[in-house]
Design a protein around this motif. Structure first.
Motif, short mmCIF file in Angstrom:
data_model
loop_
_atom_site.label_atom_id
_atom_site.label_comp_id
_atom_site.label_asym_id
_atom_site.label_seq_id
_atom_site.Cartn_x
_atom_site.Cartn_y
_atom_site.Cartn_z
N HIS A 32 34.50 -53.90 -29.37
CA HIS A 32 35.20 -54.04 -28.18
C HIS A 32 34.61 -53.16 -27.04
N HIS A 34 35.39 -50.50 -25.08
CA HIS A 34 35.74 -49.15 -24.77
C HIS A 34 34.34 -48.19 -24.79
N HIS A 37 32.25 -47.19 -27.76
CA HIS A 37 31.80 -48.36 -28.84
C HIS A 37 30.76 -48.98 -28.34
N HIS A 87 43.49 -55.02 -30.45
CA HIS A 87 43.18 -53.73 -29.99
C HIS A 87 43.24 -53.56 -28.57
N ASP A 109 38.32 -50.65 -33.75
CA ASP A 109 39.61 -50.27 -33.31
C ASP A 109 40.49 -51.52 -33.76
#
Ligand SMILES: [Zn+2]
Length: 325
Positions: A32, A34, A37, A87, A109
């Motif tokens: 994802h 964020h 990451h 998430h 996550d």
């Protein structure tokens, strides 16, 4: 086949594939968008939504491979498949199946609570599960998300009624949109810091519209709710808005006064986009995994809880456990 922890993150041994590598890698799955990451990899495997949100942060990406959920594809002798992780929008787990049928799942996550803005997580059946443990300590048990959002709404209403500006401090990607969607659907006009505003516009382009919303330029009109990034709430950034009340939306709210102090907020609500400890245990069991590897946050604690439930679990990160499988 094994999974190992390298300097730049997780790697599937004997293959070119990294998992959420923290630095530029030849080939990485990105679960994802964020910031902890993502990196500018030479080749990237991710969902279309994640690639779009990544490009918003990093600019043009080289050789992105956009993969829909639930469509297995081949990488040399391996079969890879992405499944929703619940998430943030576009978040995915990856299942790696080798020629003899052995399956490894890396969750990234993950959240198992019903979401207004993210695709619902799916159980990824596997033999080996690599699962995040951000809130893996037994003390983290979140109230139902709908209940927390209801409390946020009451808090917003109360402060609007007394003529104050309600300010919600929430991460720009994921958390903000979840709370915004809930409030927008209940008729609250929203205004957001540009970083949140831009991500929310992208959510709209990706099929999750959140309106009415305008970009914050220093003023909040009566009746509006302001969304602001938690890390920018310092140095008097919000001083012109008075009277105001600030609330931070974070799973760490369960830690008591620590969260309000850290974010300089009046109150904290336990809205999280991560699974709590009981949900992680439920999920690990549902996958049918024989081996479970925990990482991030309370990895040791979650592994211990899982062992208590009869699973063969260990934490990743201790030097003696570099080689896992
Ligand atoms: Zn995340």
């Amino acid at each position: 086949m094994s999974v190992e922890l390298r300097r730049n993150g997780l790697h599937v041994t004997g293959t070119p594939l990294s998992l959420d590598a923290k630095r530029k890698s030849p080939l990485s799955f990105v679960s994802h968008a964020h910031s902890d990451h993502i990196a500018r990899h030479e080749r990237i495997i991710a969902t279309a939504a994640t690639l779009r949100l990544m490009a918003h942060r990093l600019g043009n990406l080289s050789a992105p491979l956009s993969v829909p959920y639930g469509r297995p594809f081949a990488l040399g002798p391996l079969t890879l498949e992405l499944l929703p992780a619940g998430h943030v929008l576009g978040s995915a787990q990856i299942r790696v199946t080798r020629e003899d049928g052995k399956r490894i799942v890396y969750t990234g996550d993950i959240s198992l609570a019903p979401s207004l803005t993210a695709e619902p997580a799916q159980v990824a059946e596997c033999d080996v599960l690599v699962i995040e443990s951000t809130f893996g300590h037994p003390r983290y048990v979140f109230p139902p998300r709908e209940e927390v959002l209801g409390q946020v709404e009451s808090w917003v209403r109360r402060h609007l009624e007394r003529g104050a500006v309600p300010v919600l401090l929430a991460y720009a990607l994921g958390k903000s949109q979840e709370a915004m969607k809930y409030l927008a659907d209940r008729g609250f006009p929203l205004v957001a810091h540009s970083s949140i505003y831009e991500v929310t516009k992208l959510y709209g382009e990706l099929g999750v519209p959140i309106e009415p919303l305008r970009c914050y330029e220093g003023r909040v009109e009566p009746g509006e709710v302001l969304f602001f990034p938690p890390h920018l709430n310092r140095g008097g950034a919000l001083a012109p808005l008075w009277p105001r009340a600030t609330a931070v939306l974070t799973g760490w709210a369960l830690d008591g006064a620590g969260a309000t102090r850290r974010y300089n907020a009046d109150v904290a609500f336990p809205l999280s986009d991560h699974a709590d400890c009981p949900s992680l245990v439920r999920y690990a069991k549902a996958t049918g995994a024989r081996d479970v590897i925990t990482l991030h946050g309370f990895a040791e604690e979650l592994a211990e809880v899982l062992r208590g439930h009869g699973l063969d679990a260990r934490a990743l990160g201790a030097p003696k456990q570099l080689s896992l499988l």
